[in-house]
Design a protein around this motif. Sequence first.
Motif, PDB file in Angstrom:
ATOM      1  N   ARG A   9      45.020  -2.140 -93.964  1.00  0.00           N
ATOM      2  CA  ARG A   9      45.642  -2.854 -92.815  1.00  0.00           C
ATOM      3  C   ARG A   9      46.303  -2.125 -91.765  1.00  0.00           C
ATOM      4  NH1 ARG A   9      48.880  -8.199 -94.805  1.00  0.00           N
ATOM      5  NH2 ARG A   9      46.756  -8.483 -95.555  1.00  0.00           N
ATOM      6  N   SER A  10      47.005  -0.936 -91.770  1.00  0.00           N
ATOM      7  CA  SER A  10      47.916  -0.855 -91.147  1.00  0.00           C
ATOM      8  C   SER A  10      47.059   0.198 -89.857  1.00  0.00           C
ATOM      9  CB  SER A  10      49.120   0.056 -91.368  1.00  0.00           C
ATOM     10  OG  SER A  10      48.089   1.601 -92.188  1.00  0.00           O
ATOM     11  N   SER A  11      45.891   0.752 -90.445  1.00  0.00           N
ATOM     12  CA  SER A  11      44.799   0.984 -89.167  1.00  0.00           C
ATOM     13  C   SER A  11      44.531  -0.022 -88.199  1.00  0.00           C
ATOM     14  CB  SER A  11      43.998   2.223 -89.755  1.00  0.00           C
ATOM     15  OG  SER A  11      43.061   1.555 -90.772  1.00  0.00           O
ATOM     16  N   HIS A  12      43.945  -0.814 -88.625  1.00  0.00           N
ATOM     17  CA  HIS A  12      43.621  -1.766 -88.161  1.00  0.00           C
ATOM     18  C   HIS A  12      44.384  -1.895 -87.166  1.00  0.00           C
ATOM     19  CE1 HIS A  12      39.816  -2.492 -90.284  1.00  0.00           C
ATOM     20  NE2 HIS A  12      40.264  -3.109 -91.211  1.00  0.00           N
ATOM     21  N   ALA A  13      45.299  -2.304 -87.187  1.00  0.00           N
ATOM     22  CA  ALA A  13      46.512  -2.199 -86.277  1.00  0.00           C
ATOM     23  C   ALA A  13      46.721  -1.575 -85.799  1.00  0.00           C
ATOM     24  CB  ALA A  13      47.994  -2.969 -87.168  1.00  0.00           C
ATOM     25  N   ALA A  14      46.461  -0.274 -85.465  1.00  0.00           N
ATOM     26  CA  ALA A  14      46.563   0.535 -85.196  1.00  0.00           C
ATOM     27  C   ALA A  14      45.741   0.576 -83.511  1.00  0.00           C
ATOM     28  CB  ALA A  14      46.733   2.030 -85.188  1.00  0.00           C
ATOM     29  N   VAL A  15      44.482  -0.446 -84.313  1.00  0.00           N
ATOM     30  CA  VAL A  15      43.425  -0.788 -83.031  1.00  0.00           C
ATOM     31  C   VAL A  15      43.598  -1.380 -81.268  1.00  0.00           C
ATOM     32  CG1 VAL A  15      41.216  -1.839 -82.999  1.00  0.00           C
ATOM     33  CG2 VAL A  15      41.714  -0.559 -84.638  1.00  0.00           C
ATOM     34  N   ILE A  16      44.958  -2.720 -82.451  1.00  0.00           N
ATOM     35  CA  ILE A  16      45.206  -3.665 -81.163  1.00  0.00           C
ATOM     36  C   ILE A  16      46.525  -3.199 -80.241  1.00  0.00           C
ATOM     37  CG2 ILE A  16      46.222  -5.708 -80.782  1.00  0.00           C
ATOM     38  CD1 ILE A  16      45.037  -6.567 -83.402  1.00  0.00           C
ATOM     39  N   PRO A  17      46.749  -2.321 -78.974  1.00  0.00           N
ATOM     40  CA  PRO A  17      47.189  -2.248 -78.227  1.00  0.00           C
ATOM     41  C   PRO A  17      48.730  -3.009 -78.043  1.00  0.00           C
ATOM     42  CG  PRO A  17      45.438  -1.797 -77.302  1.00  0.00           C
ATOM     43  CD  PRO A  17      44.787  -2.357 -78.312  1.00  0.00           C
ATOM     44  N   ASP A  18      49.477  -2.221 -78.125  1.00  0.00           N
ATOM     45  CA  ASP A  18      51.057  -3.344 -78.133  1.00  0.00           C
ATOM     46  C   ASP A  18      50.975  -4.531 -79.189  1.00  0.00           C
ATOM     47  OD1 ASP A  18      51.896  -1.733 -76.119  1.00  0.00           O
ATOM     48  OD2 ASP A  18      50.971  -2.778 -74.843  1.00  0.00           O
ATOM     49  N   ALA A  19      50.627  -4.057 -80.179  1.00  0.00           N
ATOM     50  CA  ALA A  19      50.358  -5.234 -81.341  1.00  0.00           C
ATOM     51  C   ALA A  19      51.607  -5.668 -81.588  1.00  0.00           C
ATOM     52  CB  ALA A  19      49.442  -5.023 -82.603  1.00  0.00           C
ATOM     53  N   ASP A  20      52.187  -4.553 -81.913  1.00  0.00           N
ATOM     54  CA  ASP A  20      54.114  -5.883 -82.269  1.00  0.00           C
ATOM     55  C   ASP A  20      54.252  -7.228 -80.878  1.00  0.00           C
ATOM     56  OD1 ASP A  20      54.109  -4.589 -84.671  1.00  0.00           O
ATOM     57  OD2 ASP A  20      55.222  -2.787 -84.083  1.00  0.00           O
ATOM     58  N   SER A  21      54.260  -6.515 -79.855  1.00  0.00           N
ATOM     59  CA  SER A  21      54.331  -7.419 -78.808  1.00  0.00           C
ATOM     60  C   SER A  21      54.067  -8.308 -78.554  1.00  0.00           C
ATOM     61  CB  SER A  21      54.064  -6.247 -77.659  1.00  0.00           C
ATOM     62  OG  SER A  21      54.938  -6.698 -76.608  1.00  0.00           O
ATOM     63  N   ILE A  22      52.636  -8.560 -78.420  1.00  0.00           N
ATOM     64  CA  ILE A  22      51.957  -9.771 -78.729  1.00  0.00           C
ATOM     65  C   ILE A  22      52.548 -10.761 -79.842  1.00  0.00           C
ATOM     66  CG2 ILE A  22      49.461 -10.012 -78.836  1.00  0.00           C
ATOM     67  CD1 ILE A  22      48.581  -7.697 -77.793  1.00  0.00           C
TER      68      ILE A  22
END
Length: 196
Positions: free
Chosen positions: A4-17
């Motif tokens: 799951r965390s490796s997928h999140a890394a694919v999305i730039p600025d995921a936390d901000s979004i």
Amino acid sequence: MGSRSSHAAVIPDADSIRRETGFSQASLLRLHHRFRALDRNKKGYLSRMDLQQIGALAVNPLGDRIIESFFPDGSQQVDFPGFVRVLAHFRPVEDEDTETQDPKKPEPLNSRRNKLHYAFQLYDLDGDGKISRHEMLQVLRLMVGVQVTEEQLENIADRTVQEADEDGDGAVSFVEFTKSLEKMDVEQKMSIRILK
């Protein structure tokens, strides 16, 4: 969990979004997958033609207007954060969203007011901040097609504008639009799934 965390890394600025839109990490990953599927040429952005691939928009009478909302100010492409920002208007409002809202933070994109503003913009075709009789008539034509006569449509447009127009200027402002829809459950109507 590591997956799951490796997928999140694919999305730039995921936390901000996620903070801006209110989408969960799982929802954001699904939206990112959908964005990438729509971006068939792997450009990193979507065009109007890409969004026309969404079946629910193709059959929606206001589909073209919804697609236009992804391209503010005449832009020709939408990146993933812009794509998600528009879709956030359709996210259901949860009780905890309104209870925990920090008054110093901007209003959530899926708030009642922002949903109403989004809907208002679908009717305000020329972007002047008012819905004229002509604009109401154009939207009604899109929505009902040939099922109603032109005379009936004109009567509906006249009556709708007259009933909502409190200041007598012949058009409906955002405030008047909001007041006329107070009795409707706009959150429920706008919490649709356009990405099925």
